[in-house]
Design a protein around this motif. Structure first.
Motif, PDB file in Angstrom:
ATOM      1  N   LEU A  24       0.821  -1.212   0.000  1.00 24.00           N
ATOM      2  CA  LEU A  24       0.000   0.000   0.000  1.00 24.00           C
ATOM      3  C   LEU A  24       0.857   1.265   0.000  1.00 24.00           C
ATOM      4  N   VAL A  25       1.943   1.257   0.746  1.00 25.70           N
ATOM      5  CA  VAL A  25       2.844   2.422   0.751  1.00 25.70           C
ATOM      6  C   VAL A  25       3.445   2.618  -0.644  1.00 25.70           C
ATOM      7  N   LEU A  26       3.857   1.530  -1.277  1.00 22.71           N
ATOM      8  CA  LEU A  26       4.404   1.633  -2.634  1.00 22.71           C
ATOM      9  C   LEU A  26       3.364   2.176  -3.614  1.00 22.71           C
ATOM     10  N   MET A  27       2.144   1.697  -3.518  1.00 25.40           N
ATOM     11  CA  MET A  27       1.098   2.158  -4.439  1.00 25.40           C
ATOM     12  C   MET A  27       0.770   3.633  -4.214  1.00 25.40           C
ATOM     13  N   HIS A  28       0.689   4.053  -2.961  1.00 26.00           N
ATOM     14  CA  HIS A  28       0.402   5.463  -2.691  1.00 26.00           C
ATOM     15  C   HIS A  28       1.556   6.355  -3.144  1.00 26.00           C
ATOM     16  N   THR A  29       2.774   5.868  -3.009  1.00 26.72           N
ATOM     17  CA  THR A  29       3.925   6.628  -3.489  1.00 26.72           C
ATOM     18  C   THR A  29       3.872   6.773  -5.005  1.00 26.72           C
ATOM     19  N   TYR A  30       3.517   5.704  -5.696  1.00 27.88           N
ATOM     20  CA  TYR A  30       3.413   5.755  -7.152  1.00 27.88           C
ATOM     21  C   TYR A  30       2.275   6.686  -7.585  1.00 27.88           C
ATOM     22  N   ILE A  31       1.156   6.666  -6.873  1.00 29.37           N
ATOM     23  CA  ILE A  31       0.047   7.569  -7.186  1.00 29.37           C
ATOM     24  C   ILE A  31       0.473   9.013  -7.001  1.00 29.37           C
ATOM     25  N   ASP A  32       1.195   9.304  -5.922  1.00 24.98           N
ATOM     26  CA  ASP A  32       1.694  10.664  -5.715  1.00 24.98           C
ATOM     27  C   ASP A  32       2.668  11.062  -6.813  1.00 24.98           C
ATOM     28  N   TYR A  33       3.484  10.112  -7.265  1.00 26.76           N
ATOM     29  CA  TYR A  33       4.395  10.386  -8.372  1.00 26.76           C
ATOM     30  C   TYR A  33       3.610  10.744  -9.637  1.00 26.76           C
ATOM     31  N   LEU A  34       2.548   9.975  -9.921  1.00 27.38           N
ATOM     32  CA  LEU A  34       1.719  10.260 -11.096  1.00 27.38           C
ATOM     33  C   LEU A  34       1.056  11.627 -10.981  1.00 27.38           C
ATOM     34  N   ARG A  35       0.574  11.964  -9.783  1.00 28.65           N
ATOM     35  CA  ARG A  35      -0.046  13.280  -9.587  1.00 28.65           C
ATOM     36  C   ARG A  35       0.971  14.389  -9.785  1.00 28.65           C
TER      37      ARG A  35
END
Length: 174
Positions: A41-52
């Protein structure tokens, strides 16, 4: 991240209380899986923030005339001071008559700073609408779907298999 710290502490305390063996115990598998879920979940949220942030950077590069002077311009005009200087708004600026090619598709003409508050609000709404289009791309949607449906489904499948294998081992049916 705090959850991972607590789970690690629990894993270590449970492992200390069990007899040392040369093989992996079922409780070890359970605790390691429970450590993996928050990590994913931390990895996915980090990737989402990167996309944003990547979408924000593209929008920022596209709308360079955003009403605030660039840092090099600002430092040259203010003699090296860190004072933020706001550019003057163009008097003939209207939100509805946007030239999309001028700002790489953002649909803004002139600057986001306006004397009239209603014009500025309309321009900001247009900017946020274009940012939303950039943000909600396929990668972003897939990440959200994986977080909302994939991770819980993975946890349910693992829990069911773990329970089934545990029952087989308990009743020595294997």
């Amino acid at each position: 991240l705090t959850v991972m710290l607590v789970l690690t502490t629990m894993f270590l305390s449970v492992s200390k209380g069990l007899p040392a063996t040369s093989y992996v115990k079922m409780v070890d598998i359970w605790l390691i899986f429970n450590l993996c879920i928050p990590f994913i979940l931390v990895l996915m949220h980090t990737y989402i923030d990167y996309l944003r942030n990547a979408g924000d950077q593209q929008a920022k590069q596209a709308g360079e005339n955003d009403g605030i002077a660039d840092s090099d311009e600002k430092n040259q005009e203010n003699g090296g001071n860190n004072v933020l200087k706001v550019k003057e708004a163009q008097p003939a600026w209207t939100v509805g008559e946007a030239d999309e090619d001028k700002n790489n598709g953002l649909g803004l003409y002139g600057t986001l700073v306006s004397v009239r508050e209603q014009d500025q609000q309309k321009a900001l709404r247009n900017l946020y609408a274009k940012l939303a289009e950039n943000t909600y791309n396929l990668k972003f949607q897939l990440c959200i779907l994986f977080i909302h449906y994939g991770v819980p489904l993975l946890a349910l499948i693992f829990s069911g298999l773990y329970f089934y294998i545990g029952l087989l081992n308990y009743f020595e049916m294997y």
